[in-house]
Design an enzyme around this catalytic site. Structure first.
Site, PDB file in Angstrom:
ATOM      1  N   GLU A   1       0.832  -1.211   0.000  1.00  0.00           N
ATOM      2  CA  GLU A   1       0.000   0.000   0.000  1.00  0.00           C
ATOM      3  C   GLU A   1       0.865   1.260   0.000  1.00  0.00           C
ATOM      4  OE1 GLU A   1      -3.161  -0.323  -1.211  1.00  0.00           O
ATOM      5  OE2 GLU A   1      -3.494  -1.678   0.481  1.00  0.00           O
TER       6      GLU A   1
ATOM      7  N   GLY B   1     -12.952   1.933  -1.495  1.00  0.00           N
ATOM      8  CA  GLY B   1     -11.555   1.553  -1.666  1.00  0.00           C
ATOM      9  C   GLY B   1     -11.349   0.444  -2.683  1.00  0.00           C
ATOM     10  N   LEU B   2     -12.329   0.200  -3.559  1.00  0.00           N
ATOM     11  CA  LEU B   2     -12.173  -0.834  -4.605  1.00  0.00           C
ATOM     12  C   LEU B   2     -11.896  -0.211  -5.966  1.00  0.00           C
ATOM     13  CD1 LEU B   2     -14.742  -3.672  -3.816  1.00  0.00           C
ATOM     14  CD2 LEU B   2     -12.492  -3.217  -2.874  1.00  0.00           C
ATOM     15  N   SER B   3     -11.600   1.056  -5.971  1.00  0.00           N
ATOM     16  CA  SER B   3     -11.207   1.763  -7.182  1.00  0.00           C
ATOM     17  C   SER B   3     -12.270   1.783  -8.280  1.00  0.00           C
ATOM     18  CB  SER B   3      -9.900   1.198  -7.730  1.00  0.00           C
ATOM     19  OG  SER B   3      -9.318   2.184  -8.529  1.00  0.00           O
ATOM     20  N   SER B   4     -13.404   2.317  -7.916  1.00  0.00           N
ATOM     21  CA  SER B   4     -14.448   2.550  -8.921  1.00  0.00           C
ATOM     22  C   SER B   4     -13.938   3.523  -9.979  1.00  0.00           C
ATOM     23  CB  SER B   4     -15.701   3.112  -8.249  1.00  0.00           C
ATOM     24  OG  SER B   4     -15.393   4.304  -7.555  1.00  0.00           O
TER      25      SER B   4
ATOM     26  N   GLU C   1      -6.285  10.853 -13.789  1.00  0.00           N
ATOM     27  CA  GLU C   1      -6.416  11.199 -12.358  1.00  0.00           C
ATOM     28  C   GLU C   1      -5.437  12.303 -11.967  1.00  0.00           C
ATOM     29  OE1 GLU C   1      -7.843   9.123  -9.527  1.00  0.00           O
ATOM     30  OE2 GLU C   1      -8.450   7.350 -10.655  1.00  0.00           O
TER      31      GLU C   1
ATOM     32  N   ASP D   1      -3.990   0.937  -9.495  1.00  0.00           N
ATOM     33  CA  ASP D   1      -5.400   0.649  -9.744  1.00  0.00           C
ATOM     34  C   ASP D   1      -5.666   0.445 -11.231  1.00  0.00           C
ATOM     35  OD1 ASP D   1      -5.416   1.196  -7.091  1.00  0.00           O
ATOM     36  OD2 ASP D   1      -6.550   3.057  -7.250  1.00  0.00           O
TER      37      ASP D   1
HETATM   38  C1  GLA Z   1      -5.081   4.568  -4.229  1.00  0.00           C
HETATM   39  C2  GLA Z   1      -4.253   4.982  -5.433  1.00  0.00           C
HETATM   40  C3  GLA Z   1      -3.187   3.957  -5.774  1.00  0.00           C
HETATM   41  C4  GLA Z   1      -2.387   3.559  -4.553  1.00  0.00           C
HETATM   42  C5  GLA Z   1      -3.308   3.230  -3.380  1.00  0.00           C
HETATM   43  C6  GLA Z   1      -2.552   2.974  -2.107  1.00  0.00           C
HETATM   44  O1  GLA Z   1      -5.850   3.453  -4.547  1.00  0.00           O
HETATM   45  O2  GLA Z   1      -5.092   5.173  -6.548  1.00  0.00           O
HETATM   46  O3  GLA Z   1      -2.355   4.452  -6.794  1.00  0.00           O
HETATM   47  O4  GLA Z   1      -1.464   4.555  -4.209  1.00  0.00           O
HETATM   48  O5  GLA Z   1      -4.230   4.278  -3.131  1.00  0.00           O
HETATM   49  O6  GLA Z   1      -1.792   1.820  -2.210  1.00  0.00           O
END
Ligand code: GLA
Length: 367
Positions: A31, A119-122, A155, A167
């Site tokens: 992370e 935190g699942l990157s929508s 982003e 992500d």
């Molecule tokens: C978010 C960011 C990633 C990464 C994580 C932490 O998801 O989009 O690039 O830095 O936080 O690991």
């Protein structure tokens, strides 16, 4: 995705020409290492974002999302401007993709079951699904790797979130059956098989998280300062053997850097533990990662710590940690496949009983 949702035809008075989709991701370990040139180990989640698209003869973009359920939004290609809504991710993509070929205007309908703020990157799922549809319809010349990089630029440049590339790499390349080991400096990646007796469970804490928030950018800046004081390009270039130098940095840079250095090693050790089929070792690394995020990187919140502690004390669980950018979101639990569903139900119940928060089970093995 209920049937009462307007179809593409109902929204735009014609049929879609292309369809594309992309998944969200859960990070198993590694992370905040990605913007430090380090290692990550995400997997795709079953939840996906789907887009339908048809080209227009002018330079107008019209967008509609089943999740926002609002009016059709619109902008002109080449005049992408951030407005703080979900459409920024698409605007970021059209701006980033313009260097890969001639885009035209289009109508786009978005539907997704990737939860927002968990935190699942929508956001990456939307960027990559939209990017795939645009690549196909406008015959853009870009590889999958360039697609992931375009998502990150969307982003960084338009949304204003200084994220790394994990992500987008996960959304492009990962699947739900394996983990994706990525060296974020070289962008080399490899699929890592989890032992058959392992199961990944993801539980949302109900505390919403956001990357554009100042704390993420602050952590990134602290890492860059630490690297510069240590005389390296990125913290990736500092190994466990150099931790004595890290401990001489002023606070909190010492702790921030220690998290990155030890976390990179934990990713490598986790890949090794999976390869050897030693889930107990992988679970310990997962737990150590959480402590490091909580105490050294300081990206956890009390509710997440509680959820992690409940999970770690549950039968059939090897390890648990916060996953994703932090300050809320979800926890990932490494569990024994045969006990995972029972363990997951127990964790959600205990979390509700002790905190009053409704946790949500987002991923568990089928069965
Ligand atoms: C978010 C960011 C990633 C990464 C994580 C932490 O998801 O989009 O690039 O830095 O936080 O690991």
């Amino acid at each position: 995705m209920s049937s009462s949702m307007p179809t593409f035809r109902a929204l735009f008075s014609r049929d879609a020409e292309v369809y594309a989709d992309a998944p969200g991701r859960v990070n198993l370990i590694g992370e905040h290492t990605d913007y430090n040139g380090g290692y990550v180990l995400p997997a795709a989640v079953p939840q996906r974002t789907r887009v339908e698209l048809a080209a227009r003869p002018d330079g107008t973009v019209r967008l509609w999302s089943a999740q926002s359920q609002g009016e059709v939004a619109s902008y002109t290609l080449g005049e992408e401007r951030r407005d703080g809504t979900w459409t920024d991710y698409v605007k970021g993509m059209t701006r980033a993709l313009a260097q890969h070929g001639a885009l035209g205007g289009f109508d786009m309908r978005v539907d997704s079951d990737v939860p927002v703020g968990s935190g699942l990157s929508s956001s990456a799922a939307l960027e990559i699904a939209a990017g795939r549809a645009l690549r196909e319809r406008f015959h853009l010349r870009l590889t999958d790797l360039q697609l992931a990089m375009a998502g990150q630029r969307a982003e960084n440049e338009l949304v204003g979130a200084p994220v790394g590339i994990m992500d987008q790499m996960a959304s492009v390349f990962a699947d739900t059956a394996t983990a994706l080991f990525v060296d974020t400096r070289t962008l080399a990646y490899a699929r890592v098989q989890l032992p058959a007796s392992a199961a990944v469970v993801v539980i949302d804490s109900g505390i919403s998280h956001r990357n554009a928030g100042g704390a993420y950018a602050e952590r990134r800046a602290e890492c860059e300062q630490a690297a510069s004081r240590l005389g390296v390009r990125q913290l990736r270039d500092v190994g466990i053997a150099d931790l004595h130098r890290v401990s001489q940095l002023p606070s909190p840079l010492d702790r921030r850097a220690r998290h990155i250095v030890t976390e990179n090693q934990r990713v490598l050790d986790t890949v090794d533990a999976f390869g050897r089929g030693v889930l107990a070792a992988a679970g310990r690394l997962c737990n150590e990662s959480h402590v490091s995020m909580r105490d050294d990187f300081e990206i956890s919140v009390p509710e997440i710590d509680r959820l992690v502690a409940i999970a770690q004390a549950t039968d059939g669980v090897y390890g648990a940690r916060l996953t994703g950018g932090g300050f809320g979101g979800s926890v990932v639990v490494l569990a024994d496949a045969a006990q995972a569903r029972t363990a997951a139900a127990h964790i959600v119940n205990q979390y509700a009983a002790t905190t009053g928060n409704a946790g949500r089970l987002l991923v568990q093995p089928e069965g």
